[in-house]
Design an enzyme around this catalytic site. Sequence first.
Site, PDB file in Angstrom:
ATOM      1  N   ASP A  35      -2.246 -10.575  -2.424  1.00  0.00           N
ATOM      2  CA  ASP A  35      -2.845 -10.137  -1.167  1.00  0.00           C
ATOM      3  C   ASP A  35      -4.331  -9.847  -1.423  1.00  0.00           C
ATOM      4  OD1 ASP A  35      -1.956  -8.788   1.696  1.00  0.00           O
ATOM      5  OD2 ASP A  35      -3.618  -7.669   0.769  1.00  0.00           O
ATOM      6  N   HIS A  94      -6.014  -7.326  -0.632  1.00  0.00           N
ATOM      7  CA  HIS A  94      -6.239  -5.920  -0.970  1.00  0.00           C
ATOM      8  C   HIS A  94      -5.465  -5.521  -2.228  1.00  0.00           C
ATOM      9  CE1 HIS A  94      -6.729  -6.228   3.477  1.00  0.00           C
ATOM     10  NE2 HIS A  94      -7.791  -5.488   3.232  1.00  0.00           N
ATOM     11  N   ASP A 117      -4.670 -12.824   3.567  1.00  0.00           N
ATOM     12  CA  ASP A 117      -5.955 -12.265   4.014  1.00  0.00           C
ATOM     13  C   ASP A 117      -7.087 -12.658   3.067  1.00  0.00           C
ATOM     14  OD1 ASP A 117      -4.474 -10.626   2.320  1.00  0.00           O
ATOM     15  OD2 ASP A 117      -4.672  -8.827   3.554  1.00  0.00           O
ATOM     16  N   HIS A 138       0.824  -1.224   0.000  1.00  0.00           N
ATOM     17  CA  HIS A 138       0.000   0.000   0.000  1.00  0.00           C
ATOM     18  C   HIS A 138       0.854   1.269   0.000  1.00  0.00           C
ATOM     19  CE1 HIS A 138      -3.614  -2.294   0.368  1.00  0.00           C
ATOM     20  NE2 HIS A 138      -3.249  -2.841   1.512  1.00  0.00           N
TER      21      HIS A 138
HETATM   22  N1  Q9C Z   1     -11.473  -3.363   9.747  1.00  0.00           N
HETATM   23  C1  Q9C Z   1      -2.492  -5.274   4.157  1.00  0.00           C
HETATM   24  O1  Q9C Z   1      -3.118  -6.312   4.090  1.00  0.00           O
HETATM   25  N2  Q9C Z   1      -8.107  -1.385   6.806  1.00  0.00           N
HETATM   26  N3  Q9C Z   1      -3.050  -4.114   4.536  1.00  0.00           N
HETATM   27  C2  Q9C Z   1      -8.436  -2.362   7.808  1.00  0.00           C
HETATM   28  C3  Q9C Z   1     -10.139  -3.418   9.228  1.00  0.00           C
HETATM   29  C4  Q9C Z   1      -6.731  -1.396   6.372  1.00  0.00           C
HETATM   30  C5  Q9C Z   1      -4.459  -4.045   4.847  1.00  0.00           C
HETATM   31  C6  Q9C Z   1      -9.854  -2.304   8.245  1.00  0.00           C
HETATM   32  C7  Q9C Z   1      -6.356  -2.673   5.670  1.00  0.00           C
HETATM   33  C8  Q9C Z   1      -4.897  -2.679   5.277  1.00  0.00           C
HETATM   34  C9  Q9C Z   1      -1.038  -5.236   3.873  1.00  0.00           C
HETATM   35 ZN    ZN Z   2      -4.099  -7.168   2.545  1.00  0.00          ZN
END
Ligand code: Q9C
Ligand code: ZN
Length: 372
Positions: free
Chosen positions: A207, A209, A296, A171
């Site tokens: 990933d 995301h 994830d 990110h």
């Molecule tokens: N309720 C990676 O997987 N928002 N980053 C989280 C949780 C941020 C994920 C919300 C997610 C970032 C590297």
């Molecule tokens: Zn992620």
Amino acid sequence: MQVVYSPAHLAHDITVETFMGLPVPANEVAERAELIRQALDTDGGFPFVVPTDHGEAPITDVHDPGLVRFLEVAWSELEAQRVDRPFLSADTYPNRAMFEGMSDAAVGSLVREPAHVGGRAGYWGLDSAAPLVAGTYRAARAAVDVALTTVDLVLGGQPVAYGLCRPPGHHAARSMYGGYCFFNNAAIAAEAIVRATGERVAILDVDYHHGNGSQQIFWRRGDVRYVSIHADPDHDYPYFLGRADEVGEGDGLGENLNVPLAPGTKDDEYLVAVDRALDAIAAAPGSVIVISLGFDTYALDPIGTFKLTTAAYHEIGRRTAALGRRLVILQEGGYHRPSLGENTRAWLRGAEGRSFEPRPAADGDARDAVAG
Ligand code: Q9C
Ligand code: ZN
């Protein structure tokens, strides 16, 4: 397969993050990397390598030096300004509508990094979910060294190597941190490979995301193809990038491929997307793939909605390796702690063309509730 690991990640000691304005237990915690390390150690097929210091130059090859300086001094600034917080999170972000009607030139000359540490965090940050603590910079620098040492192993002749990066990176954009990420380990690795080999490089991002940072860094680049499979940004972080019509510009036109998938995606549908992504990588020349590896996407992940199984990870690793390219595999997200070690083991064994036998689960091991 050799594994690059450093205990330096422990300095990024996170217990709380904020979600929509409220403190919640942190997802991206030190235990994640320790569980992966233990599982690979127990497997016996993963010798550990200590990272070497690669200095700051490979970081500023992809990141704004201003971001590096901010991250370096952020904690001492918080202390100097007597902001009494267990972690640094931004106060105000420079939302683009704040400057509506102003020319790019006017914004460029009039808007600048403020002095207040909460404003500085807003200037360099994407969101409030990337808490920064005293040891964050040290850990983030070590994660880059882990990634670059993994690159060294592969350019030194290993067909595949794994870097247990923590904090993750995808990110983080050229001038921005966020999403639990500070430096973009995979982008720094890809850039280092381009510079060392003169070849084109592909990044495969699996990933959950979208890796907005990796996309941004290589958006106009013809020598790095970014291919990502992720949750549709209509429904999930990072919300504002990751759609299928984002294809790159200039020299990078056609070098960016986003494959957004619906909430609840299961193995079968995901594997179709994997084949599409691998076809896109095989269609461009190059001998090295950097993999942004997140778990994830797992069925029990607390922040993802996909329903992938451990068996799917073994298969994805196998199919990726079947392209016949060298693999630099770098850890990104994955937050269901009981499954992290097994899922990593399954993926990496697949990437080596080895079989995977699940470790017998201990009583009450939630891992097997879905994926057994
Ligand atoms: N309720 C990676 O997987 N928002 N980053 C989280 C949780 C941020 C994920 C919300 C997610 C970032 C590297
Ligand atoms: Zn992620």
